[in-house]
Design an enzyme around this catalytic site. Structure first.
Site, PDB file in Angstrom:
ATOM      1  CD  GLN A  67      -2.840   1.266   2.381  1.00 10.81           C
ATOM      2  OE1 GLN A  67      -3.412   2.299   2.623  1.00 10.81           O
ATOM      3  NE2 GLN A  67      -3.029   0.201   3.126  1.00 10.81           N
ATOM      4  CG  PHE A 147      11.581  -4.079  -2.362  1.00  6.87           C
ATOM      5  CD1 PHE A 147      10.557  -4.995  -2.589  1.00  6.87           C
ATOM      6  CD2 PHE A 147      12.233  -3.529  -3.461  1.00  6.87           C
ATOM      7  CE1 PHE A 147      10.185  -5.340  -3.879  1.00  6.87           C
ATOM      8  CE2 PHE A 147      11.868  -3.869  -4.741  1.00  6.87           C
ATOM      9  CZ  PHE A 147      10.848  -4.774  -4.963  1.00  6.87           C
ATOM     10  CD  GLU A 189      -1.839   2.151   8.274  1.00  7.18           C
ATOM     11  OE1 GLU A 189      -1.614   2.369   7.086  1.00  7.18           O
ATOM     12  OE2 GLU A 189      -1.909   3.060   9.124  1.00  7.18           O
ATOM     13  CG  ASP A 218       0.485   0.864   4.759  1.00  9.01           C
ATOM     14  OD1 ASP A 218       1.655   0.850   5.139  1.00  9.01           O
ATOM     15  OD2 ASP A 218      -0.248  -0.139   4.796  1.00  9.01           O
ATOM     16  N   GLY A 297      -7.928  20.686  18.624  1.00 14.79           N
ATOM     17  CA  GLY A 297      -7.615  22.073  18.283  1.00 14.79           C
ATOM     18  C   GLY A 297      -7.878  23.080  19.378  1.00 14.79           C
ATOM     19  N   GLY A 298      -8.254  22.633  20.565  1.00 15.05           N
ATOM     20  CA  GLY A 298      -8.458  23.591  21.645  1.00 15.05           C
ATOM     21  C   GLY A 298      -9.908  24.009  21.798  1.00 15.05           C
TER      22      GLY A 298
HETATM   23  N1  COA Z   1      11.648 -10.407  -9.102  1.00 10.98           N
HETATM   24  C1  COA Z   1      12.254 -11.239  -8.248  1.00 10.98           C
HETATM   25  N2  COA Z   1      12.171 -11.094  -6.910  1.00 10.98           N
HETATM   26  C2  COA Z   1      11.414 -10.072  -6.462  1.00 10.98           C
HETATM   27  C3  COA Z   1      10.751  -9.155  -7.295  1.00 10.98           C
HETATM   28  C4  COA Z   1      10.896  -9.369  -8.695  1.00 10.98           C
HETATM   29  N3  COA Z   1      10.306  -8.575  -9.575  1.00 10.98           N
HETATM   30  N4  COA Z   1      10.094  -8.258  -6.534  1.00 10.98           N
HETATM   31  C5  COA Z   1      10.335  -8.570  -5.262  1.00 10.98           C
HETATM   32  N5  COA Z   1      11.124  -9.657  -5.201  1.00 10.98           N
HETATM   33  C6  COA Z   1      11.645 -10.340  -4.017  1.00 10.98           C
HETATM   34  C7  COA Z   1      12.638  -9.486  -3.288  1.00 10.98           C
HETATM   35  O1  COA Z   1      13.899  -9.493  -3.933  1.00 10.98           O
HETATM   36  C8  COA Z   1      12.670 -10.137  -1.923  1.00 10.98           C
HETATM   37  O2  COA Z   1      13.538 -11.228  -1.954  1.00 10.98           O
HETATM   38  P1  COA Z   1      14.789 -11.378  -0.925  1.00 10.98           P
HETATM   39  O3  COA Z   1      14.207 -11.272   0.436  1.00 10.98           O
HETATM   40  O4  COA Z   1      15.286 -12.737  -1.261  1.00 10.98           O
HETATM   41  O5  COA Z   1      15.729 -10.309  -1.209  1.00 10.98           O
HETATM   42  C9  COA Z   1      11.251 -10.683  -1.777  1.00 10.98           C
HETATM   43  O6  COA Z   1      10.639 -10.549  -3.065  1.00 10.98           O
HETATM   44  C10 COA Z   1      10.388 -10.018  -0.756  1.00 10.98           C
HETATM   45  O7  COA Z   1      10.490  -8.589  -0.753  1.00 10.98           O
HETATM   46  P2  COA Z   1      10.180  -7.757   0.578  1.00 10.98           P
HETATM   47  O8  COA Z   1      10.048  -6.345   0.346  1.00 10.98           O
HETATM   48  O9  COA Z   1      11.213  -8.121   1.574  1.00 10.98           O
HETATM   49  O10 COA Z   1       8.728  -8.293   0.957  1.00 10.98           O
HETATM   50  P3  COA Z   1       8.204  -8.986   2.271  1.00 10.98           P
HETATM   51  O11 COA Z   1       6.913  -9.615   1.931  1.00 10.98           O
HETATM   52  O12 COA Z   1       9.222  -9.867   2.905  1.00 10.98           O
HETATM   53  O13 COA Z   1       7.944  -7.762   3.260  1.00 10.98           O
HETATM   54  C11 COA Z   1       7.059  -5.608   3.815  1.00 10.98           C
HETATM   55  C12 COA Z   1       6.873  -6.902   3.019  1.00 10.98           C
HETATM   56  C13 COA Z   1       5.956  -4.655   3.421  1.00 10.98           C
HETATM   57  C14 COA Z   1       6.958  -5.889   5.302  1.00 10.98           C
HETATM   58  C15 COA Z   1       8.433  -5.030   3.496  1.00 10.98           C
HETATM   59  O14 COA Z   1       8.541  -4.892   2.117  1.00 10.98           O
HETATM   60  C16 COA Z   1       8.724  -3.706   4.185  1.00 10.98           C
HETATM   61  O15 COA Z   1       8.999  -3.622   5.379  1.00 10.98           O
HETATM   62  N6  COA Z   1       8.697  -2.602   3.417  1.00 10.98           N
HETATM   63  C17 COA Z   1       9.040  -1.289   3.891  1.00 10.98           C
HETATM   64  C18 COA Z   1       7.961  -0.691   4.723  1.00 10.98           C
HETATM   65  C19 COA Z   1       6.648  -0.686   4.021  1.00 10.98           C
HETATM   66  O16 COA Z   1       6.497  -0.164   2.945  1.00 10.98           O
HETATM   67  N7  COA Z   1       5.626  -1.231   4.702  1.00 10.98           N
HETATM   68  C20 COA Z   1       4.253  -1.026   4.329  1.00 10.98           C
HETATM   69  C21 COA Z   1       3.781  -1.850   3.236  1.00 10.98           C
HETATM   70  S1  COA Z   1       2.203  -1.288   2.820  1.00 10.98           S
END
Ligand code: COA
Length: 477
Positions: A67, A147, A189, A218, A297-298
């Site tokens: 998101q 990510f 979130e 988010d 806001g008071g």
């Molecule tokens: N091709 C190949 N691999 C891909 C890819 C693509 N096009 N797109 C994503 N991936 C892989 C990544 O390389 C990663 O692999 P790795 O861990 O081996 O390096 C994997 O997909 C997962 O990516 P990641 O961002 O770590 O997702 P997650 O599901 O583990 O975590 C979140 C999700 C949201 C918790 C995390 O992305 C995060 O903390 N983001 C920052 C804060 C944020 O935006 N949070 C709110 C989300 S609404």
């Protein structure tokens, strides 16, 4: 006395000097004009709304998911940017399948956050996929990603690599926390709402901390990131180079909860008198408490029941006892004597009696629907807010008219409602279009944007860089 000839030659010389002066003035005038225009082009003569969109010509490499990032890139797309969403082949953004309501179709979670974008599938871990990504970096202005920390680096897309490949590229990231003890944490979130100070200050004093329904962690952070990107694009016009833009979700939430940090500091100087807990004689601790429905806001405010509250959970109104309209409130609720009664006439006198005052106002609001209260109060400038259900918002004709709620058609799920651009601009009109299917624009982007030939496209397909693993292998064989 000067002769006729002398007079003539004097006049001639004067004229010459004057005309020289005119010639001299010309470049000065141009310089002044230029300065006044601040180096901008001449104002367009096209009618407003027909001179393109605010971000026409800006191309975004959208590596965002879930998101926070997609909110940002959807807004940029609404503003006219060409947003190319990169998704993992065969899988795509995880939200495509989350909270699915129509079998086999992209979920509303996905479709409502990815309108106006194009989708390309690329396996970022495939060597050919890496080559395509580098080419995309060269053709785009901004890379947006949210990510988990370190993921982009593990793909080989470090800031150093991106900056070397395209020094103009802006790399915009959402992370859960900024540098510090929690920087490596994954964040969603509600984690951000809690870490940003919102949850500890939301809810009722007697109850546990509460998260809000509005996605301030988010979507709020995505909004901050969009602002950062727009500023970085503007700065790039001067510097010619990109930069990193980072918004931590904790910071984004705190920015939205700043009035509570204000109150935290006020606590050192005495109780927060506008909080109803003060009027109730409950002492304050050393941190800002939850304030229920008190207004931040008071001006004291509270949510009051309206006609039909017994059956309708949303038959309520937010009522603000703003000081300048206190007289009008007293007249409306049938308490004209409160206008002069020393216990009620002035705001400080009312503070310890707020509970009783709101209970009395509620006796009046319960005789009217929330919309009747809205009409009656607004006629005399009393600020009130009807508690609108999502059903009422979805059906509200004025929101459809302004494009805030938009219905779009989708090939697999049919018609759905989405939230259009909340920012209305007179010269950049938003047309909301549906979200893309997974990889819908892969071929179009590879050939038309990145310039791969038909033969190269076939080779890319066979390499497995743009197709799901099994499919890639089968086609390569
Ligand atoms: N091709 C190949 N691999 C891909 C890819 C693509 N096009 N797109 C994503 N991936 C892989 C990544 O390389 C990663 O692999 P790795 O861990 O081996 O390096 C994997 O997909 C997962 O990516 P990641 O961002 O770590 O997702 P997650 O599901 O583990 O975590 C979140 C999700 C949201 C918790 C995390 O992305 C995060 O903390 N983001 C920052 C804060 C944020 O935006 N949070 C709110 C989300 S609404």
């Amino acid at each position: 006395m000067a002769t006729k000839k002398a007079r003539k030659s004097k006049a001639k010389a004067k004229y010459k000097a004057a005309s020289k002066k005119v010639v001299k003035l010309k470049p000065k005038k141009t310089a002044a004009k230029k300065a006044a225009s601040n180096g901008l082009p001449r104002p367009s003569s096209k009618p407003f709304g027909q001179a393109g969109k605010a971000l026409d010509g800006v191309r975004i490499l959208d590596f965002s998911h879930v998101q926070a990032g997609p909110t940002c890139t959807q807004l940029l797309a609404y503003m006219g940017a060409d947003v190319i969403k990169v998704e993992r082949p065969g899988v795509g953004d995880i939200t495509r399948g989350q909270l699915r309501d129509v079998k086999g179709a992209d979920s509303l979670y996905f479709t409502m956050l990815n309108g106006n974008k194009r989708s390309i599938t690329i396996d970022s871990k495939n060597p050919k996929g890496k080559e395509i990504l580098d080419r995309l970096i060269m053709h785009c202005d901004v890379l947006v990603e949210n990510f988990a920390p370190g993921t982009l680096d593990r793909m080989g897309l470090t800031w150093e690599h991106i900056h070397k490949t395209n020094p103009r590229m802006i790399v915009a990231s959402v992370k859960g926390f900024g540098p510090g003890p929690y920087e490596d944490c994954k964040v969603y979130e509600n984690v951000a709402q809690c870490a940003g100070g919102s949850a500890s200050t939301t809810g009722f004093r007697e109850g546990p901390p509460l998260v809000t329904g509005a996605q301030i962690g988010d979507s709020g952070t995505g909004l901050h990131l969009g602002f950062g990107i727009a500023c970085a694009l503007y700065q790039r016009m001067r510097t010619g180079r990109g930069q990193k833009v980072l918004v931590a979700m904790q910071d984004g939430v705190l920015n939205l909860a700043r009035v509570k940090l204000r109150d935290q500091q006020r606590l050192k100087h005495g109780p927060l008198t506008e909080y109803s807990q003060h009027g109730e004689g409950v002492p304050f601790g050393d941190a800002v408490p939850r304030a229920g429905n008190d207004s931040g806001g008071g001006q004291p405010g509270w949510i009051l029941k309206c006609k039909g509250w017994e059956k309708d959970p949303d038959a309520y109104i937010y009522f603000i006892t703003q000081a300048p309209v206190w007289g009008a409130i007293c007249d409306l609720i049938g308490k004209p004597e409160w206008k002069t009664d020393p216990d009620y006439a002035a705001p400080p006198a009312r503070l310890p009696r707020l509970k009783h005052i709101f209970a009395t106002i509620e006796q009046w609001t319960m005789t009217k629907t929330k919309f009747e209260v809205m009409d009656i109060c607004n006629a005399v400038d009393i600020p009130v807010g009807p508690i609108l259900s999502m059903k009422e918002i979805a059906e509200e004709p004025s929101l459809r008219k302004t494009g805030t709620v938009v219905e779009v058609d989708h090939p697999t799920r049919g018609k759905y409602l989405t939230v259009g651009n909340p920012v209305k601009m007179s010269d950049s009109i938003t047309e909301v279009t549906r979200s893309p299917l997974l990889g819908e624009h892969t071929e179009e982007i590879l050939t038309k944007v990145l310039g791969y030939s038909a033969k190269e496209f076939d080779e890319i397909k066979a390499s497995g860089a743009i197709t799901a693993p099994e499919k890639g292998r089968a086609e390569a064989a």
